[in-house]
Design a protein around this motif. Structure first.
Motif: not given
Length: 73
Positions: A18, A20-25, A28
Motif C-alpha cells: 500500500d 504511492p504508485l511511483q514507489t510501488e512501481r 516491482e
C-alpha cells in the motif's frame, strides 16, 4: 503483519503493498512483487531494514516497511 515487524533471519512473503504508485512501481522493477519471498538480513532502529530479494540486498526505511503487508513462510 507489516514488514517492519519481521525478525532477523526470517523468510516472509509479500501479500500486499500500500504505497504511492511511483514507489510501488520502483519496488516491482527491483523484483519485489506480491508473492515474492524475502529474507530479513538485518533490522535497524525505527523500522529500517536490510532485506534480501532474489539474491540482492536492499535497505528500506520505515516509510516503506510499514506499508508492506507480509506473511511468514
Amino acid at each position: 503483519m507489516k514488514l517492519y515487524e519481521g525478525q532477523k533471519g526470517s523468510t516472509l512473503q509479500v501479500v500486499h503493498m500500500d504505497l504511492p504508485l511511483q514507489t510501488e512501481r520502483r519496488l516491482e522493477v527491483l523484483g519485489m512483487l506480491e508473492g515474492t519471498r524475502i529474507t530479513v538480513v538485518n533490522r535497524k532502529r525505527k523500522g529500517a531494514m536490510i532485506i534480501k530479494i532474489r539474491g540482492t540486498r536492499f535497505a528500506m526505511g520505515q516509510s516503506i516497511t510499514e506499508h508492506v503487508e507480509v506473511k511468514e513462510v
